[in-house]
Design a protein around this motif. Structure first.
Motif, PDB file in Angstrom:
ATOM      1  N   TRP A   1      -6.429   2.108  -0.567  1.00  9.78           N
ATOM      2  CA  TRP A   1      -7.698   1.797  -1.223  1.00  9.78           C
ATOM      3  C   TRP A   1      -7.521   0.701  -2.272  1.00  9.78           C
ATOM      4  O   TRP A   1      -8.357  -0.203  -2.388  1.00  9.78           O
ATOM      5  CB  TRP A   1      -8.295   3.044  -1.891  1.00  9.78           C
ATOM      6  N   ILE A   2      -6.448   0.782  -3.030  1.00 13.48           N
ATOM      7  CA  ILE A   2      -6.209  -0.216  -4.083  1.00 13.48           C
ATOM      8  C   ILE A   2      -5.962  -1.591  -3.478  1.00 13.48           C
ATOM      9  O   ILE A   2      -6.552  -2.589  -3.913  1.00 13.48           O
ATOM     10  CB  ILE A   2      -5.034   0.218  -4.981  1.00 13.48           C
TER      11      ILE A   2
ATOM     12  N   ALA B   1      -3.155   7.320   0.694  1.00 13.41           N
ATOM     13  CA  ALA B   1      -4.486   6.729   0.882  1.00 13.41           C
ATOM     14  C   ALA B   1      -4.918   5.926  -0.342  1.00 13.41           C
ATOM     15  O   ALA B   1      -5.584   4.887  -0.199  1.00 13.41           O
ATOM     16  CB  ALA B   1      -5.508   7.815   1.183  1.00 13.41           C
ATOM     17  N   ASP B   2      -4.557   6.383  -1.530  1.00 14.60           N
ATOM     18  CA  ASP B   2      -4.924   5.642  -2.745  1.00 14.60           C
ATOM     19  C   ASP B   2      -4.304   4.247  -2.764  1.00 14.60           C
ATOM     20  O   ASP B   2      -4.927   3.281  -3.213  1.00 14.60           O
ATOM     21  CB  ASP B   2      -4.493   6.411  -3.996  1.00 14.60           C
ATOM     22  N   GLY B   3      -3.097   4.135  -2.267  1.00 17.02           N
ATOM     23  CA  GLY B   3      -2.449   2.825  -2.194  1.00 17.02           C
ATOM     24  C   GLY B   3      -3.209   1.874  -1.295  1.00 17.02           C
ATOM     25  O   GLY B   3      -3.397   0.698  -1.612  1.00 17.02           O
TER      26      GLY B   3
ATOM     27  N   LEU C   1       1.788   6.735  -6.636  1.00 18.08           N
ATOM     28  CA  LEU C   1       0.667   7.546  -7.120  1.00 18.08           C
ATOM     29  C   LEU C   1       0.684   8.957  -6.542  1.00 18.08           C
ATOM     30  O   LEU C   1      -0.064   9.826  -7.001  1.00 18.08           O
ATOM     31  CB  LEU C   1      -0.666   6.874  -6.778  1.00 18.08           C
TER      32      LEU C   1
ATOM     33  N   SER D   1       0.829  -1.210   0.000  1.00 11.39           N
ATOM     34  CA  SER D   1       0.000   0.000   0.000  1.00 11.39           C
ATOM     35  C   SER D   1       0.858   1.252   0.000  1.00 11.39           C
ATOM     36  O   SER D   1       0.566   2.229  -0.701  1.00 11.39           O
ATOM     37  CB  SER D   1      -0.917   0.016   1.225  1.00 11.39           C
TER      38      SER D   1
ATOM     39  N   ASN E   1      -0.251   9.692  -3.463  1.00 11.28           N
ATOM     40  CA  ASN E   1      -1.231   9.802  -2.380  1.00 11.28           C
ATOM     41  C   ASN E   1      -1.266   8.466  -1.648  1.00 11.28           C
ATOM     42  O   ASN E   1      -1.686   7.442  -2.218  1.00 11.28           O
ATOM     43  CB  ASN E   1      -2.612  10.148  -2.945  1.00 11.28           C
TER      44      ASN E   1
ATOM     45  N   GLY F   1       0.999   3.839  -2.934  1.00 11.63           N
ATOM     46  CA  GLY F   1       0.625   5.208  -2.571  1.00 11.63           C
ATOM     47  C   GLY F   1       1.727   6.202  -2.902  1.00 11.63           C
ATOM     48  O   GLY F   1       1.446   7.303  -3.411  1.00 11.63           O
TER      49      GLY F   1
END
Length: 116
Positions: A80-81, A76-78, A72, A65, A74, A69
């Protein structure tokens, strides 16, 4: 004399039947004990190994993650993925749960009904 002989035969038959029932009960007690102990040992091993596997998956997930993240831009995006991947895996596992029942049942049947 014939009456005494018949009485003796009946007593012997009664004694043999009693011994058979007792030995059968002992056999099934031992068979049940063996099955229960195998199940307890298997459960212990699964819990022990499962704990370490879950810890490894947790730390690898956090690391993945963070890497995703950071890539990317961010964090938090990691998360979420990686969370989404686990949700997808859970849905696939739920959809295929019936295919797992047969092998598990077969494996336990082999252990319970084996003649050793």
């Amino acid at each position: 004399m014939a009456f005494e002989e018949l009485k003796s035969d009946l007593t012997d038959s009664q004694q043999a039947a009693k011994e058979y029932v007792e030995s059968s009960a002992e056999y099934y007690k031992l068979k049940t004990f063996k099955f229960v102990m195998r199940a307890i040992i298997a459960l212990t091993v699964v819990l022990f190994l499962g704990t370490f596997v879950m810890l490894a998956v947790f730390f690898l997930s956090v690391a993945a993650s963070m890497v995703i993240g950071n890539h990317l831009g961010n964090l938090a995006d990691g998360f979420w993925i990686v969370g989404g991947v686990y949700v997808l895996l859970g849905l696939v596992g739920y959809a295929l749960r019936h295919k797992l029942e047969s092998p598990v049942l077969r494996k336990f049947s082999e252990h319970y009904f084996e003649d050793k």
